[in-house]
Design a protein around this motif. Structure first.
Motif, PDB file in Angstrom:
ATOM      1  N   THR A   1       0.934  -1.134  -0.065  1.00  4.55           N
ATOM      2  CA  THR A   1      -0.082  -0.024   0.080  1.00  4.55           C
ATOM      3  C   THR A   1       0.763   1.280   0.067  1.00  4.55           C
ATOM      4  OG1 THR A   1      -0.201  -0.090   2.547  1.00  4.55           O
ATOM      5  CG2 THR A   1      -2.007  -0.931   1.106  1.00  4.55           C
ATOM      6  N   GLN A   2       1.965   0.913  -0.338  1.00  2.85           N
ATOM      7  CA  GLN A   2       3.048   2.356  -0.346  1.00  2.85           C
ATOM      8  C   GLN A   2       2.723   3.455  -1.447  1.00  2.85           C
ATOM      9  OE1 GLN A   2       5.561   3.645   1.569  1.00  2.85           O
ATOM     10  NE2 GLN A   2       5.065   2.113   3.026  1.00  2.85           N
ATOM     11  N   GLY A   3       2.206   3.124  -2.542  1.00  4.07           N
ATOM     12  CA  GLY A   3       1.982   3.849  -3.470  1.00  4.07           C
ATOM     13  C   GLY A   3       0.527   4.606  -3.125  1.00  4.07           C
ATOM     14  N   GLY A   4       0.131   5.582  -4.015  1.00  4.29           N
ATOM     15  CA  GLY A   4      -1.207   6.135  -3.803  1.00  4.29           C
ATOM     16  C   GLY A   4      -2.078   5.213  -4.740  1.00  4.29           C
ATOM     17  N   PRO A   5      -3.333   5.426  -4.387  1.00  4.21           N
ATOM     18  CA  PRO A   5      -4.257   4.630  -5.149  1.00  4.21           C
ATOM     19  C   PRO A   5      -4.562   4.827  -6.710  1.00  4.21           C
ATOM     20  CG  PRO A   5      -5.381   6.182  -3.798  1.00  4.21           C
ATOM     21  CD  PRO A   5      -4.018   6.496  -3.469  1.00  4.21           C
TER      22      PRO A   5
ATOM     23  N   ALA B   1      -1.338   1.210  -9.611  1.00  2.00           N
ATOM     24  CA  ALA B   1      -1.325   0.433  -8.293  1.00  2.00           C
ATOM     25  C   ALA B   1      -2.527  -0.601  -7.995  1.00  2.00           C
ATOM     26  CB  ALA B   1      -1.403   1.438  -7.044  1.00  2.00           C
ATOM     27  N   PHE B   2      -3.735  -0.410  -8.656  1.00  5.25           N
ATOM     28  CA  PHE B   2      -4.792  -1.511  -8.478  1.00  5.25           C
ATOM     29  C   PHE B   2      -4.469  -2.524  -9.371  1.00  5.25           C
ATOM     30  CE2 PHE B   2      -7.192   2.155  -6.736  1.00  5.25           C
ATOM     31  CZ  PHE B   2      -7.756   1.574  -5.783  1.00  5.25           C
ATOM     32  N   ARG B   3      -3.944  -2.402 -10.685  1.00  6.85           N
ATOM     33  CA  ARG B   3      -3.460  -3.308 -11.584  1.00  6.85           C
ATOM     34  C   ARG B   3      -2.414  -4.179 -10.943  1.00  6.85           C
ATOM     35  NH1 ARG B   3      -4.274   0.716 -15.530  1.00  6.85           N
ATOM     36  NH2 ARG B   3      -2.139   0.953 -15.446  1.00  6.85           N
TER      37      ARG B   3
ATOM     38  N   GLY C   1      -8.607  -3.546  -0.735  1.00  4.63           N
ATOM     39  CA  GLY C   1      -9.740  -2.729  -0.053  1.00  4.63           C
ATOM     40  C   GLY C   1      -9.316  -1.483   0.650  1.00  4.63           C
ATOM     41  N   ALA C   2      -8.000  -1.360   1.209  1.00  2.00           N
ATOM     42  CA  ALA C   2      -7.423  -0.260   1.647  1.00  2.00           C
ATOM     43  C   ALA C   2      -7.262   0.792   0.619  1.00  2.00           C
ATOM     44  CB  ALA C   2      -6.122  -0.458   2.614  1.00  2.00           C
ATOM     45  N   GLN C   3      -6.685   0.479  -0.524  1.00  3.66           N
ATOM     46  CA  GLN C   3      -6.514   1.510  -1.555  1.00  3.66           C
ATOM     47  C   GLN C   3      -7.819   1.999  -2.101  1.00  3.66           C
ATOM     48  OE1 GLN C   3      -3.688   2.634  -1.077  1.00  3.66           O
ATOM     49  NE2 GLN C   3      -2.265   1.875  -2.790  1.00  3.66           N
ATOM     50  N   ALA C   4      -8.747   1.183  -2.089  1.00  2.00           N
ATOM     51  CA  ALA C   4     -10.219   1.589  -2.514  1.00  2.00           C
ATOM     52  C   ALA C   4     -10.792   2.629  -1.796  1.00  2.00           C
ATOM     53  CB  ALA C   4     -11.222   0.452  -2.751  1.00  2.00           C
ATOM     54  N   LEU C   5     -10.532   2.201  -0.523  1.00  2.00           N
ATOM     55  CA  LEU C   5     -11.084   3.304   0.584  1.00  2.00           C
ATOM     56  C   LEU C   5     -10.091   4.682   0.594  1.00  2.00           C
ATOM     57  CD1 LEU C   5     -11.735   1.191   3.682  1.00  2.00           C
ATOM     58  CD2 LEU C   5     -13.516   1.968   2.362  1.00  2.00           C
ATOM     59  N   ARG C   6      -8.845   4.526   0.214  1.00  2.00           N
ATOM     60  CA  ARG C   6      -8.172   5.662   0.182  1.00  2.00           C
ATOM     61  C   ARG C   6      -8.485   6.664  -0.955  1.00  2.00           C
ATOM     62  NH1 ARG C   6      -2.404   2.906   2.185  1.00  2.00           N
ATOM     63  NH2 ARG C   6      -2.916   2.857   4.212  1.00  2.00           N
ATOM     64  N   ARG C   7      -9.017   5.700  -2.072  1.00  2.00           N
ATOM     65  CA  ARG C   7      -9.216   6.568  -3.282  1.00  2.00           C
ATOM     66  C   ARG C   7     -10.291   7.277  -2.969  1.00  2.00           C
ATOM     67  NH1 ARG C   7     -10.887   3.391  -8.872  1.00  2.00           N
ATOM     68  NH2 ARG C   7     -11.059   5.263 -10.094  1.00  2.00           N
ATOM     69  N   MET C   8     -11.264   6.771  -2.237  1.00  3.73           N
ATOM     70  CA  MET C   8     -12.872   7.509  -1.872  1.00  3.73           C
ATOM     71  C   MET C   8     -12.377   8.720  -1.045  1.00  3.73           C
ATOM     72  SD  MET C   8     -15.775   4.652  -1.755  1.00  3.73           S
ATOM     73  CE  MET C   8     -14.840   3.823  -0.468  1.00  3.73           C
TER      74      MET C   8
ATOM     75  N   ARG D   1      -4.448   6.606   7.827  1.00  6.47           N
ATOM     76  CA  ARG D   1      -4.004   5.996   9.097  1.00  6.47           C
ATOM     77  C   ARG D   1      -4.617   4.726   9.473  1.00  6.47           C
ATOM     78  NH1 ARG D   1      -4.514  10.149  12.678  1.00  6.47           N
ATOM     79  NH2 ARG D   1      -2.857  11.209  11.553  1.00  6.47           N
ATOM     80  N   TRP D   2      -6.089   5.097   9.397  1.00  8.76           N
ATOM     81  CA  TRP D   2      -7.268   3.934   9.757  1.00  8.76           C
ATOM     82  C   TRP D   2      -7.132   2.267   8.980  1.00  8.76           C
ATOM     83  CZ3 TRP D   2      -8.952   3.243  14.334  1.00  8.76           C
ATOM     84  CH2 TRP D   2      -8.889   3.974  15.024  1.00  8.76           C
ATOM     85  N   THR D   3      -6.822   3.073   7.709  1.00  9.19           N
ATOM     86  CA  THR D   3      -6.665   1.842   6.631  1.00  9.19           C
ATOM     87  C   THR D   3      -5.260   1.075   7.102  1.00  9.19           C
ATOM     88  OG1 THR D   3      -6.006   3.174   4.730  1.00  9.19           O
ATOM     89  CG2 THR D   3      -8.291   2.669   4.839  1.00  9.19           C
TER      90      THR D   3
END
Length: 121
Positions: A22-26, A30-32, A81-88, A96-98
């Motif tokens: 999860t280092q990079g941004g969403p 990164a999703f691929r 899932g964490a990246q999807a939440l960070r995208r929103m 932090r929470w993810t």
């Protein structure tokens, strides 16, 4: 391998792997990467489990590798899932929470192994 070594692998290695994924941004790239990582881990793990069913539980290399790949797929799903939440919500609080919840989620398989060990004795 002792339970202490497994404990260290799960409670240190899992969160570190999640953090690395999860280092990079969403971003779409990164999703691929996460989707490919997750699919490969799951496919290899399930192939080892069901393709070599006669060796599962008898051969430490096949069983250990299969479990590690299935666990890698689990960590990939959590990272996705964490990246999807960070995208929103791109805020620091969401990040932090993810990170905290995802890192804790990587350790869930340990409790399954510990429960199975308690039931076996």
């Amino acid at each position: 391998m002792t339970y202490a070594a497994l404990f260290v692998i799960v409670f240190v290695g899992g969160p570190l792997a999640f953090r690395a994924l999860t280092q990079g941004g969403p971003s779409p790239a990164a999703f691929r990467r996460l989707a490919l990582f997750t699919a490969l881990c799951a496919a290899i793990g399930l192939t080892l489990r069901f393709g070599f069913a006669e060796l599962w539980g008898r051969n430490l290399l096949v069983t250990g590798s299969g479990l590690a790949f299935i666990w890698g797929g689990w960590i990939g799903v959590l990272a996705y899932g964490a990246q999807a939440l960070r995208r929103m919500d791109g805020g620091r609080r969401m990040r932090r929470w993810t990170a905290v919840i995802g890192a804790m989620g990587t350790t869930v398989p340990w409790f399954g192994l510990a429960s199975a060990n308690l039931l076996a004795t």
